[in-house]
Scaffold this motif. Sequence first.
Motif, PDB file in Angstrom:
ATOM      1  N   PHE A 203      40.826  52.960  33.841  1.00 12.44           N
ATOM      2  CA  PHE A 203      39.634  51.432  33.800  1.00 12.44           C
ATOM      3  C   PHE A 203      38.190  52.016  33.830  1.00 12.44           C
ATOM      4  N   ILE A 204      37.324  53.121  33.507  1.00 15.42           N
ATOM      5  CA  ILE A 204      36.677  53.574  33.032  1.00 15.42           C
ATOM      6  C   ILE A 204      35.111  52.845  32.983  1.00 15.42           C
ATOM      7  N   GLU A 205      34.963  52.318  31.765  1.00 16.01           N
ATOM      8  CA  GLU A 205      33.888  50.900  31.907  1.00 16.01           C
ATOM      9  C   GLU A 205      33.884  50.357  33.201  1.00 16.01           C
ATOM     10  N   LEU A 206      35.242  49.509  33.098  1.00 15.23           N
ATOM     11  CA  LEU A 206      34.385  48.563  34.644  1.00 15.23           C
ATOM     12  C   LEU A 206      33.882  49.208  35.578  1.00 15.23           C
ATOM     13  N   CYS A 207      34.352  50.786  36.081  1.00 19.69           N
ATOM     14  CA  CYS A 207      33.836  51.705  36.836  1.00 19.69           C
ATOM     15  C   CYS A 207      32.687  51.140  36.583  1.00 19.69           C
ATOM     16  N   GLU A 208      32.028  52.370  35.654  1.00 19.06           N
ATOM     17  CA  GLU A 208      30.541  51.978  35.522  1.00 19.06           C
ATOM     18  C   GLU A 208      30.068  50.799  35.956  1.00 19.06           C
ATOM     19  N   GLU A 209      30.552  49.505  34.960  1.00 17.82           N
ATOM     20  CA  GLU A 209      29.948  48.336  35.018  1.00 17.82           C
ATOM     21  C   GLU A 209      29.553  48.130  36.494  1.00 17.82           C
ATOM     22  N   LEU A 210      30.931  48.324  37.205  1.00 12.02           N
ATOM     23  CA  LEU A 210      30.557  47.958  38.575  1.00 12.02           C
ATOM     24  C   LEU A 210      29.384  48.769  39.807  1.00 12.02           C
ATOM     25  N   SER A 211      29.408  50.037  39.032  1.00 18.31           N
ATOM     26  CA  SER A 211      28.823  51.664  40.029  1.00 18.31           C
ATOM     27  C   SER A 211      29.601  51.351  40.995  1.00 18.31           C
ATOM     28  N   ILE A 212      30.926  51.959  40.447  1.00 19.53           N
ATOM     29  CA  ILE A 212      32.162  53.068  41.390  1.00 19.53           C
ATOM     30  C   ILE A 212      31.358  53.754  41.488  1.00 19.53           C
ATOM     31  N   VAL A 213      30.440  54.631  42.466  1.00 22.02           N
ATOM     32  CA  VAL A 213      30.351  56.223  42.068  1.00 22.02           C
ATOM     33  C   VAL A 213      30.865  57.347  42.307  1.00 22.02           C
ATOM     34  N   GLY A 214      32.283  56.839  42.386  1.00 17.84           N
ATOM     35  CA  GLY A 214      33.747  58.087  43.752  1.00 17.84           C
ATOM     36  C   GLY A 214      34.756  57.117  43.972  1.00 17.84           C
ATOM     37  N   ILE A 215      35.333  57.928  44.447  1.00 19.36           N
ATOM     38  CA  ILE A 215      36.869  57.091  44.269  1.00 19.36           C
ATOM     39  C   ILE A 215      37.710  58.305  46.071  1.00 19.36           C
ATOM     40  N   PRO A 216      37.773  57.806  46.587  1.00 19.96           N
ATOM     41  CA  PRO A 216      38.514  55.762  46.061  1.00 19.96           C
ATOM     42  C   PRO A 216      37.648  55.448  46.986  1.00 19.96           C
ATOM     43  N   SER A 217      37.308  53.966  46.859  1.00 30.33           N
ATOM     44  CA  SER A 217      36.162  53.073  47.158  1.00 30.33           C
ATOM     45  C   SER A 217      37.182  51.841  46.884  1.00 30.33           C
ATOM     46  N   PHE A 218      36.612  51.171  47.876  1.00 33.85           N
ATOM     47  CA  PHE A 218      37.186  49.314  47.476  1.00 33.85           C
ATOM     48  C   PHE A 218      36.195  48.436  47.749  1.00 33.85           C
ATOM     49  N   LEU A 219      36.269  47.762  46.710  1.00 33.68           N
ATOM     50  CA  LEU A 219      35.482  46.777  46.078  1.00 33.68           C
ATOM     51  C   LEU A 219      35.938  45.119  46.848  1.00 33.68           C
ATOM     52  N   ALA A 220      36.058  44.458  47.541  1.00 34.79           N
ATOM     53  CA  ALA A 220      36.036  43.200  48.062  1.00 34.79           C
ATOM     54  C   ALA A 220      34.548  41.862  46.913  1.00 34.79           C
ATOM     55  N   TYR A 221      35.967  41.149  46.437  1.00 34.96           N
ATOM     56  CA  TYR A 221      35.618  39.286  46.560  1.00 34.96           C
ATOM     57  C   TYR A 221      36.500  38.217  46.773  1.00 34.96           C
ATOM     58  N   GLU A 222      35.708  36.836  46.685  1.00 38.10           N
ATOM     59  CA  GLU A 222      36.468  36.175  47.372  1.00 38.10           C
ATOM     60  C   GLU A 222      35.848  34.759  46.553  1.00 38.10           C
TER      61      GLU A 222
END
Length: 103
Positions: free
Chosen positions: A58-77
């Motif tokens: 999901f490289i495009e999703l990561c770019e869209e969400l500005s995931i600049v490194g891994i491991p990373s955690f993104l929380a939604y509600e």
Amino acid sequence: MHNLASVEEFQLVSKKEKVIFFFNADWCGDCVFIKPEIPGIVKAHPEITFIKVDRDEFIELCEELSIVGIPSFLAYENGEEIGRFVSKNRKTKEEIEAFIQTL
């Protein structure tokens, strides 16, 4: 922990419930380092859905969400981003737990 199957699933799940997306890759040394701790973290927080996101798939999703490194955690509600623990640094169990407590 469930593996993300599609971008559509990401969009659907992030709108319905409290969820933390765990961005990682098999080749990532820091991801391998934290991997044994993840089941315990998931078990300690039954009120949260955890979904594993393969960065390479999901490289495009990561770019869209500005995931600049891994491991990373993104929380939604309810469709809103409520927190992110995103960096190029190695994460510890204690740091992940501290992040979850801020949500």
